[in-house]
Design a protein around this motif. Structure first.
Motif, PDB file in Angstrom:
ATOM      1  N   GLU A 214      -4.241   0.377  -6.166  1.00  0.00           N
ATOM      2  CA  GLU A 214      -3.322   1.182  -5.227  1.00  0.00           C
ATOM      3  C   GLU A 214      -2.584   2.316  -6.106  1.00  0.00           C
ATOM      4  O   GLU A 214      -2.425   3.166  -5.846  1.00  0.00           O
ATOM      5  CB  GLU A 214      -2.681   0.445  -4.439  1.00  0.00           C
TER       6      GLU A 214
ATOM      7  N   GLU B 223      -6.652 -11.793  -6.845  1.00  0.00           N
ATOM      8  CA  GLU B 223      -7.031 -11.057  -5.912  1.00  0.00           C
ATOM      9  C   GLU B 223      -5.652  -9.774  -5.443  1.00  0.00           C
ATOM     10  O   GLU B 223      -6.045  -8.839  -5.258  1.00  0.00           O
ATOM     11  CB  GLU B 223      -7.534 -11.656  -4.704  1.00  0.00           C
TER      12      GLU B 223
ATOM     13  N   GLN C 211      -5.392  -5.804  -5.916  1.00  0.00           N
ATOM     14  CA  GLN C 211      -4.981  -4.772  -5.007  1.00  0.00           C
ATOM     15  C   GLN C 211      -3.850  -3.939  -5.748  1.00  0.00           C
ATOM     16  O   GLN C 211      -3.977  -2.757  -5.590  1.00  0.00           O
ATOM     17  CB  GLN C 211      -4.126  -5.806  -3.895  1.00  0.00           C
TER      18      GLN C 211
END
Length: 564
Positions: A330, A322, A326
Motif C-alpha cells: 500500500e 501477511e 499489506q
C-alpha cells in the motif's frame, strides 16, 4: 584413530576394511601453508587421489616410514593438481595472505561446512541458504514490528468505523477489557486512522489535548495539542498525501507524512476526577473530513470503546508477515529505506509482487516469527544494555532506549531500542522523552523486583514512593500482563493506583506505599493492585507534569521489594 594402507590393493583402517565406493579425502586444507589435516576415514590413497600426487610422494614429503596416519595429523602437500593448486609453484605464483583462503572444512554454529578449493559443496550450499533465509527473516521480523503494530491498529480501528471519519474514544476511560499495549486509565484516549490515498484530510483537534501523528512506518511526524503547534488551544491540521503538489489552503497546520496511512492518537484529561468535560470537548470540537468536503463535512462517528472487549495488539505468529505485506503493497517505497525494503524482499515481501512463499519458506518464516517474538520479549523484560536503565544500581527502565528516533548516535539506529519499544508500546513523540518541567509525562517502568527477579503473581510486593512525589498534576501505577503487554485482567476494573483515586493512603511523612499481590494487606485496599498466581506482570509509574527533582534525580522511586 590410526588409518593405514595395508598390503597390495586392500585398504584398511583401524575400524574396518574399505568396501564399496571409495572414500574421498574431505579434511581441511590450508592453501597458504600447503597443509592438509587428516580427517576420519582418510588414508594415503584417498589423499593422494585428491591432490594428484602419488602415495610415495606423500610419504617422502612428510618423512613417513609407513602408510599409517592419524586423524588430525598435518601433511605437507608439495605438488598436485586441482586439490592443491596453491602448493604448485608456477611462474606467477605469489604467497597468499592469511585470511583470504577458506579451508575445505569448517566447524561452525550451523554445523560442519564442506568446500572444495573455496567452493561450497551441494550439502553445504543448502545449509548456507537455509541459515541465510532464517537470519534475514529474524532481522526482518524485528525491523517490521513497528509497521505490523500500526497495521494491526488500523484493522482494529476499522472494526469501529471507517477511516477519515471515526474517533474511537474511551469515554469512561480504558479498562482491562481493552487489550491495548500499555494503555492508561488516567486520561481519555482518542484513536483516529487517517488515509490520504484519495487526497488531503483535515483534522480539527480539541483544546487542551495531547497527541501526535505517527506515519505507517511508525515514525513521529508532528505533535498535536499542548506540545503541538496549536499549543493546547485547539487547531486545524491538514494531512497531505506523500508527494502532494496541489494547492494548500490557509488556516491549517500542514502535515506532510511520507505514508498515506497515519495514526492520530490524542488524549484529553479528567477535570476534578471526571472524564465528562474532556469527552464533551471532543464531541463539541473534533472534526475529521477530506479537504474536498471542507465546506460541508460529515459528522464525526464517535465510537465509545469503554468496557467493550476489544483487541489492539498485533499478532506475533505467521500472520505477522501477511500484515507486513499489506503495508509494503500500500505504501510508497520512498517512505522507507533500501536496506530495510531489501531485507523484506529477500524473504518474499516486495512491492508489486505477490507474497507466495513455498513450503520451505513458510516453515522458515513461521520459525522466524516464533524466534522474533521471543527475542522481542527478551529485549523487553531482560534488556542487557546498561543505558536502558534510569539508574546504575536499579531495575527502573527507560521507555525510550535511544530516544524517540531510536538511535545510539545521530544517524545510527538503535535496533534493540526500537524492537523493544514497538513490541511493548504505542505512540511515538519527542514529548515522551524531552525534559519539560511541569508539562507532559514521564514513564519509568520495571519488570523485575529489587533482586532482579521477574514478578510472581502469587507473591506480594511493595513499592515505596518517597515524600514529595515530583508531579505538578498527578501520578499513577498500572500493572500489565507480560503476555499481552496490556492491563492485567483481574477482579479490579483497572489494575491501578493513582493520586487521582480517592482513599489512597498517604504516610505521615508524605510518602506512599503501593502493594501488589493476590490479596490486599489489611487496611491497604486502596493502595493495592491485584495480581494472579501463576501469571507474570510488570508495571509503569506515570508522572504527569514531572518536576525538577525527577529530572535531576534527587527524587527516585524505591525498588519494588518482595514482602515476607
Amino acid at each position: 584413530m590410526v588409518v593405514a594402507l595395508a598390503g597390495g590393493l586392500v585398504l584398511v583402517s583401524a575400524m574396518a576394511a574399505d568396501q564399496g565406493p571409495r572414500h574421498h579425502a574431505n579434511g581441511q586444507y590450508d592453501v597458504a601453508a600447503a597443509l592438509y589435516v587428516v580427517a576420519t576415514g582418510d588414508d594415503l590413497v584417498a589423499i593422494a587421489e585428491r591432490f594428484g600426487v602419488s602415495v610415495a610422494e606423500l610419504k617422502a614429503g612428510n618423512k613417513l616410514a609407513s602408510n599409517e596416519i592419524e586423524v588430525g595429523q598435518k601433511l605437507v602437500v608439495t605438488a598436485g593438481t586441482p586439490g592443491s593448486t596453491a602448493a604448485i609453484q608456477y611462474k606467477m605464483t605469489t604467497p597468499i595472505a592469511p585470511g583470504i583462503a577458506t579451508p575445505d572444512t569448517l566447524e561452525t554454529s550451523i554445523g560442519t561446512l564442506h568446500l572444495r578449493d573455496g567452493v561450497p559443496k551441494p550439502d553445504t550450499i543448502e545449509k548456507i541458504y537455509d541459515n541465510l533465509d532464517r537470519s534475514r527473516a529474524l532481522q526482518a521480523y524485528l525491523l517490521a514490528i513497528p509497521m505490523v503494530n500500526q497495521a494491526s491498529m488500523r484493522d482494529s480501528l476499522r472494526q469501529f468505523g471507517p477511516d477519515n471519519q471515526t474517533d474511537v474514544i474511551w469515554e469512561q476511560l480504558v479498562d482491562s477489557k481493552t487489550v491495548e499495549l500499555t494503555a492508561n486509565d488516567n486520561t481519555i484516549y482518542n484513536f483516529i486512522w487517517i488515509d490520504t490515498h484519495k487526497g488531503p484530510v483535515a483534522l480539527e483537534i480539541p483544546p487542551m489535548s495531547l497527541g501526535a501523528v505517527d506515519d505507517f512506518w511508525y515514525r513521529w511526524v508532528t505533535d498535536v495539542g499542548i506540545t503541538g503547534p496549536d499549543k493546547g488551544k485547539g487547531g486545524k491540521y491538514l494531512i497531505l498525501p506523500p508527494g502532494y503538489k496541489g494547492e494548500v489552503p490557509q488556516g491549517y497546520f500542514v502535515v506532510r507524512p511520507s505514508t498515506y496511512g497515519n495514526w492520530v492518537p490524542f488524549r484529553t484529561f479528567l477535570v476534578d476526577g471526571s472524564p465528562k468535560p474532556g469527552v464533551e470537548s471532543v464531541k463539541k470540537t473534533l472534526k475529521i473530513y477530506p479537504l474536498a468536503d471542507a465546506a460541508n463535512p460529515a459528522p464525526v462517528k464517535l465510537a465509545n470503546a469503554s468496557g467493550i472487549p476489544s483487541n489492539f495488539v498485533f499478532p506475533g505468529d505467521y500472520s505477522f508477515w501477511e500484515l507486513l505485506n499489506q503495508v509494503i503493497q500500500e505504501e510508497p517505497s520512498e517512505g522507507s529505506d533500501p536496506t530495510t525494503l531489501g531485507l523484506f524482499a529477500s524473504i518474499g515481501i516486495e512491492k508489486g509482487k505477490p507474497f507466495k512463499p513455498d513450503e520451505r519458506m513458510k516453515k522458515i518464516l513461521t520459525d522466524a516469527a516464533n524466534v522474533g517474538a521471543a527475542t522481542a520479549r527478551a529485549l523487553a523484560f531482560k534488556m542487557r544494555e546498561k543505558d536502558a536503565f534510569f539508574y546504575p544500581d536499579s531495575q527502573w527502565r527507560l521507555p525510550f532506549f535511544g530516544g524517540y528516533k531510536f538511535e545510539v548516535s545521530p544517524g545510527v539506529a538503535n535496533l534493540d531500542g526500537a524492537a523493544f519499544f514497538y513490541f511493548f508500546a504505542t505512540g511515538v513523540t519527542p514529548a515522551m522523552e524531552e525534559k519539560m518541567v511541569g508539562k507532559g509525562s514521564q514513564y519509568p517502568w520495571t519488570a523485575l523486583d529489587a533482586n532482579g527477579n521477574p514478578f510472581d503473581g502469587a507473591k506480594t510486593y511493595k513499592l515505596h514512593l518517597p515524600p514529595n512525589i515530583p508531579v505538578k498534576d498527578f501520578w499513577s501505577v498500572i500493572v500489565y500482563d507480560t503476555q499481552t503487554r496490556s492491563m492485567l485482567q483481574t477482579d479490579q476494573q483497572a489494575p491501578s493506583v493513582s493520586s487521582q483515586n480517592k482513599g489512597v493512603k498517604v504516610n505521615a511523612d508524605g510518602s506512599v506505599d503501593v502493594f501488589f499481590g493476590p490479596k490486599a494487606p489489611a487496611g491497604m485496599e486502596n493502595n493495592w493492585v491485584q495480581t494472579i498466581p501463576g501469571k507474570g506482570w510488570f508495571m509503569i509509574l506515570r508522572l504527569y507534569g514531572p518536576l525538577e527533582p525527577w529530572f535531576d534525580k534527587t527524587w527516585r522511586p524505591g525498588e519494588i521489594e518482595l514482602q515476607p
